[in-house]
Design a protein around this motif. Structure first.
Motif, mmCIF file in Angstrom:
data_model
loop_
_atom_site.group_PDB
_atom_site.id
_atom_site.type_symbol
_atom_site.label_atom_id
_atom_site.label_comp_id
_atom_site.label_asym_id
_atom_site.label_seq_id
_atom_site.Cartn_x
_atom_site.Cartn_y
_atom_site.Cartn_z
ATOM 1 N N TYR A 1 24.665 28.023 8.248
ATOM 2 C CA TYR A 1 23.893 29.121 7.688
ATOM 3 C C TYR A 1 22.805 29.561 8.650
ATOM 4 O O TYR A 1 22.305 28.789 9.448
ATOM 5 C CB TYR A 1 23.352 28.818 6.294
ATOM 6 N N ALA A 2 22.484 30.852 8.578
ATOM 7 C CA ALA A 2 21.488 31.465 9.439
ATOM 8 C C ALA A 2 20.578 32.340 8.581
ATOM 9 O O ALA A 2 21.003 32.865 7.552
ATOM 10 C CB ALA A 2 22.170 32.322 10.504
ATOM 11 N N HIS A 3 19.334 32.485 9.030
ATOM 12 C CA HIS A 3 18.355 33.329 8.346
ATOM 13 C C HIS A 3 18.169 34.625 9.112
ATOM 14 O O HIS A 3 18.240 34.646 10.336
ATOM 15 C CB HIS A 3 17.002 32.612 8.247
ATOM 16 N N GLY A 4 17.890 35.682 8.379
ATOM 17 C CA GLY A 4 17.629 36.974 9.001
ATOM 18 C C GLY A 4 16.330 36.954 9.795
ATOM 19 O O GLY A 4 15.366 36.305 9.400
ATOM 20 N N GLU A 5 16.319 37.664 10.895
ATOM 21 C CA GLU A 5 15.105 37.772 11.727
ATOM 22 C C GLU A 5 14.061 38.633 11.034
ATOM 23 O O GLU A 5 12.878 38.332 11.050
ATOM 24 C CB GLU A 5 15.469 38.377 13.086
ATOM 25 N N ASP A 6 14.506 39.710 10.403
ATOM 26 C CA ASP A 6 13.596 40.666 9.778
ATOM 27 C C ASP A 6 13.220 40.283 8.347
ATOM 28 O O ASP A 6 12.189 40.708 7.848
ATOM 29 C CB ASP A 6 14.225 42.065 9.781
ATOM 30 N N ASN A 7 14.068 39.504 7.684
ATOM 31 C CA ASN A 7 13.834 39.111 6.295
ATOM 32 C C ASN A 7 14.234 37.648 6.140
ATOM 33 O O ASN A 7 15.419 37.318 6.150
ATOM 34 C CB ASN A 7 14.647 40.004 5.349
ATOM 35 N N GLU A 8 13.266 36.777 5.984
ATOM 36 C CA GLU A 8 13.481 35.331 5.855
ATOM 37 C C GLU A 8 14.437 34.986 4.702
ATOM 38 O O GLU A 8 15.164 34.008 4.753
ATOM 39 C CB GLU A 8 12.122 34.653 5.637
ATOM 40 N N ASN A 9 14.432 35.805 3.654
ATOM 41 C CA ASN A 9 15.250 35.517 2.471
ATOM 42 C C ASN A 9 16.698 35.974 2.607
ATOM 43 O O ASN A 9 17.513 35.686 1.740
ATOM 44 C CB ASN A 9 14.620 36.157 1.237
ATOM 45 N N PHE A 10 17.007 36.709 3.663
ATOM 46 C CA PHE A 10 18.379 37.166 3.899
ATOM 47 C C PHE A 10 19.105 36.071 4.675
ATOM 48 O O PHE A 10 18.636 35.630 5.721
ATOM 49 C CB PHE A 10 18.361 38.482 4.681
ATOM 50 N N GLN A 11 20.232 35.604 4.144
ATOM 51 C CA GLN A 11 20.970 34.510 4.772
ATOM 52 C C GLN A 11 22.442 34.838 4.890
ATOM 53 O O GLN A 11 22.982 35.600 4.103
ATOM 54 C CB GLN A 11 20.845 33.217 3.958
ATOM 55 N N ARG A 12 23.049 34.202 5.880
ATOM 56 C CA ARG A 12 24.506 34.240 6.029
ATOM 57 C C ARG A 12 24.967 32.801 5.962
ATOM 58 O O ARG A 12 24.395 31.923 6.593
ATOM 59 C CB ARG A 12 24.886 34.827 7.382
ATOM 60 N N ARG A 13 25.995 32.566 5.178
ATOM 61 C CA ARG A 13 26.584 31.227 5.100
ATOM 62 C C ARG A 13 28.073 31.329 5.388
ATOM 63 O O ARG A 13 28.753 32.188 4.861
ATOM 64 C CB ARG A 13 26.355 30.614 3.733
#
Length: 114
Positions: A95-107
């Motif tokens: 999983y990774a977190h968005g650079e611009d939005n901490e709450n946006f994730q990709r799993r």
């Protein structure tokens, strides 16, 4: 190993919350019932769910979003975990977190080899 349940209901739930390991197993074990995406989606919205053959589509994580980078400034900072269904390790997750939005994730998930 993984619970059997209504896959349509699981897909609806995936739009509102993170799926449980048993639900992800259900989808991955029944992958032939789904459309396998031939290329990464461009800027997918929150709650999107895609199935890829990661051996065929090597760059399935290149989706156009700006993900947080490691200190080198080039590589995406991903965490790696093994997930259990019951008491058995069944899934691998990146999983990774968005650079611009901490709450946006990709799993990204895949079944561990048996």
């Amino acid at each position: 190993m993984c619970l059997r349940s209504d896959i349509r209901q699981i897909l609806l739930e995936a739009q509102r919350r993170w799926l449980r390991p048993a639900e992800i197993c259900e989808i991955l074990q029944n992958y032939k019932k789904f459309r396998i995406a031939p290329e990464p989606a461009s800027m997918p919205r929150s709650g999107s769910l895609f199935l890829f053959d990661r051996k065929v589509l090597r760059y399935f994580r290149k989706d156009g979003h700006n993900w947080r980078k490691k200190k080198d400034g080039k590589t995406v900072k991903e965490a790696h975990e093994r997930l259990k269904a019951g008491s058995i390790d069944v899934l691998h997750c990146y999983y990774a977190h968005g650079e611009d939005n901490e709450n946006f994730q990709r799993r990204c998930y895949w079944l561990l080899e048996e």
